[in-house]
Design a protein around this motif. Structure first.
Motif: not given
Ligand SMILES: Nc1ncnc2c1ncn2[C@@H]1O[C@H](COP(=O)(O)OP(=O)(O)OP(=O)(O)O)[C@@H](O)[C@H]1O
Ligand code: SF4
Ligand SMILES: [Mg+2]
Lengths: 328, 334
Positions: B18-22, B27-29, B46-55, B282-284
């Protein structure tokens, strides 16, 4: 490396010549030097004779060339006010300014870098927020006000430290030092803090901002992913990268410490060249003013050169460019 | 397969990042589970923003605050690591789990020689002497295919080309012999002509060192050639996971099906293969039920109401109601 040094040296010489021109113009445009030298009762012939003697009727370039040649040997003529050679007067007072500047610079650099690093590493802690807030005061308060405040608190109210002067000094060869006596050291504290506080806060804020930037970089992330210790990451990897851009600004700041010493020396009646300059202005003592300007310019130029060399020493990207140009 | 009985090297259980924002918590994953077995290459697409890097960053414990693991667990050889104190987790990083990032140009500290960076990492995880570590560094550089390693070891990163730097990065990630290497788009920043070399080098070295790989990529061709299994992510959730042949040739999830619409070739970007209308929310704005339902060609009545959990189908798991016999009467298997 060598070409770089030569280029830098040439640039420095140009800067010195420009400042020299300004200093030289003082003689011609601020009052009449003859008027300052002879008494009211001197006749027109006497004045004209002196004018001829001093070469003031020569063409401008010739006069300027003579000024530069003399300045290069440290000759700035005779002080109007004190009727003594300017170089001797300055040499007497320089140790006081240099000692003050050195202590302030050390204080500003040491505390500024430590506090900046601390504030960056504990970004969310309340102490670092507090330090940042206090630093805003340091940046925004004028130096003379800080000086007066310090005098009021530590000299007038608490009576811990002297409010003016240099204390007892000891002559070591040509150098008159305040480092060797207790009263000399005590007298240094307040002026050094006053002079260094602004630079301290500036350096601290700069170091903090740079370090936060560096801590976000990929190579720091990768260093963490390799399991390096926090100590190795923060001080081995991050701090060194932080210092690369910080060196330039800090170098310039140290130069301005010597320049800003004018105000501090006035507030604390510190017998250095800054105070000498202020008094010279009051008496339109042109030779002293010119010499002071040239001296400050020289400090700036020398510090700049040192900064460039440090840059070279720290950043291999600059070094190797020249190296590989030779190798391939 | 013996891996079926052995404890998997890495188990991710119901992971939530999770990312707490204002404007509220993002929930990224979300509820992500998967395993990686010893020596296996798991592709993550997965597409860009799918949460791969977060995982990947969550597994190695390097989420940047305010991002945090809000639920689930991560187990390494059956031992929970997501709740370890910082110092203990640090000792796992590099030694048990290594990570490689996207950009080799910025992954190395510009002020130190590659040798210094290798020696420092080697000595962090072993008690080799300075001299032995240096010798090991030279060996490693040779192993990743850097010519004249004795000379190169004393050079600075900027003296290496992009491909060579990524080789140095691989050497750094492998220098303490980790059991798992997380490679987050390790070739995206590189010239297309050297991408394949770097991927095959990574694969060869990891298999020689017996390290498993979690290979995050946009490149379906790389997945097809390199991975043993593939996980497909969508909007922070698992869409489908299974053996590479099944997922690439017989995609089950409608989203995977869309991704695999054309036969992938090395070097082609996944985003250009996407044959599905619309884009990932988008995540929101992740919709309720199946997050894919606004774009799904086969959407039916439970899809916008209830969220599908991964369901085992042969050797795969698929998060889609089509594979829930009670819901669809087996209609999805066709
Ligand atoms: N610091 C942050 N605060 C809020 N949301 C974030 C933050 N960093 C990343 N995110 C969001 O988390 C989601 C997952 O991001 P992530 O980098 O894991 O995607 P990804 O699958 O690796 O995409 P890419 O293929 O572009 O690398 C994205 O929607 C991104 O906008
Ligand atoms: S659950 Fe429904 S909407 Fe989601 S992928 Fe399956 S069929 Fe499509
Ligand atoms: Mg990513």
């Amino acid at each position: 490396m060598f070409a770089f040094l030569v280029r830098r040296l040439l640039q420095s010489i140009v800067v010195m010549l420009v400042v020299g021109l300004v200093a030289f113009s003082l003689f011609n445009f601020v009052g009449d030097p003859i008027h300052n030298m002879v008494g009211q009762e001197a006749t027109t012939e006497q004045r004209e004779e002196l004018r001829e003697q001093l070469g003031l009727n020569d063409p401008f370039p010739l006069q300027f060339a003579r000024f530069v040649a003399n300045a290069a040997q440290g000759e700035f003529g005779i002080s109007y006010r004190m009727a003594r050679p300017v170089d001797v007067v300055i040499a007497e007072r320089l140790p006081a300014t240099l000692e003050l500047a050195f202590v302030s610079a050390f204080f500003a650099l040491f505390l500024g870098v430590s506090a900046g690093v601390y504030a960056a590493l504990n970004r969310y802690g309340w102490t670092s927020r507090l330090v940042m807030t206090i630093s805003l005061i340091g940046v925004s308060l004028p130096t003379f006000l800080i000086g007066i405040l310090l005098i009021w608190i530590f000299a007038v109210q608490l009576q811990w430290l002297p409010s003016f002067g240099r204390g007892d000094v000891v002559q070591v060869g040509a150098w008159r030092t305040g480092f060797l006596t207790e009263s000399g050291l005590r007298a240094l504290i307040l002026p050094a803090i006053t002079l260094g506080l602004f630079q301290l806060t500036l350096i601290m804020r700069l170091v903090r901002a740079e370090m936060l930037e560096v801590l976000r970089t990929d190579y720091i992330k990768f260093a963490r992913a390799r399991g390096l210790s926090n100590r190795a990451i923060n001080f081995g990897h991050a701090l060194k990268n932080t210092l690369v851009p910080v060196i330039t600004i800090t170098g310039l700041q140290l130069g301005s410490i010597i320049a800003f010493a004018i105000i501090t020396e006035t507030v604390f009646q510190w017998p250095g060249v800054g105070l000498l300059f202020i008094i010279a202005i009051q008496f339109v003592d042109i030779p002293v003013m010119a010499a002071y300007l040239m001296l400050i310019a020289l400090f700036f130029v020398v510090i700049n050169l040192i900064v460039d060399l440090l840059y070279y020493a720290v950043d291999p990207r600059l070094r190797v460019e020249a190296g590989s140009a030779r190798a391939h | 397969m013996s891996s079926a009985v052995k404890t998997p090297l890495l188990q991710v259980r119901n992971l939530r990042v999770e990312f707490p924002t204002r404007r509220g918590v993002l929930t990224a994953v979300d509820d992500l589970s998967f395993d990686i077995h010893e020596g296996e290459v798991l592709g993550v697409v997965g597409e860009s923003g799918a949460g791969k890097s977060m995982t990947g960053t969550a597994v190695i414990g390097l989420l940047e605050p305010p991002g945090r693991i809000a639920g689930g667990e991560v187990l390494l050889r059956g031992r929970r690591i997501d709740n370890l104190p910082y110092e203990e987790l640090r000792r796992i990083r590099g030694k048990e789990i290594g990570m490689i990032f996207q950009d080799p140009l910025t992954s190395l500290n510009p002020l130190y020689t590659v040798g210094r960076q290798l020696v420092e990492t080697i000595r962090t995880h072993s008690d080799l002497s300075e001299g032995r570590a240096k010798a090991r560094a030279v060996e490693l550089l040779a192993e990743v295919g850097i010519p004249a390693p004795e000379r190169r070891v004393n050079q600075y990163p900027h003296q290496f080309s992009g491909g060579m730097r990524q080789r140095v990065v691989i050497a750094l990630a492998l220098c303490a012999n980790p059991r798992l290497v997380i490679a987050d788009e390790p070739t995206t920043a590189l010239d297309v002509s050297i991408q394949a070399q770097i991927i095959s080098l990574l694969k060869r070295l990891c298999s020689e060192h017996g390290a498993a790989v979690m290979l995050i990529t946009h490149d379906m061709g790389v997945i097809a050639e390199t991975a043993d299994r593939v996980a497909v992510m969508y909007a922070g959730r698992l869409a489908e996971i299974g053996p590479v042949k099944d997922v690439v040739k017989h995609a089950r999830h409608p989203y995977t099906h869309g991704l695999m619409g054309s036969i992938p070739i090395v070097g082609q970007d996944l985003d250009r293969l996407t044959q599905i209308d619309g884009s990932m929310p988008r995540l929101s704005e992740i919709p309720p039920g199946c997050p894919f339902h606004p774009r799904c060609p086969r959407v039916f009545e439970p899809c916008d109401q209830e969220r599908p959990d991964p369901i085992p189908v042969e050797n795969s798991e698929v998060a889609c109601w089509l594979y829930d016999d009670k819901r669809s009467g087996g209609g999805g298997h066709g």
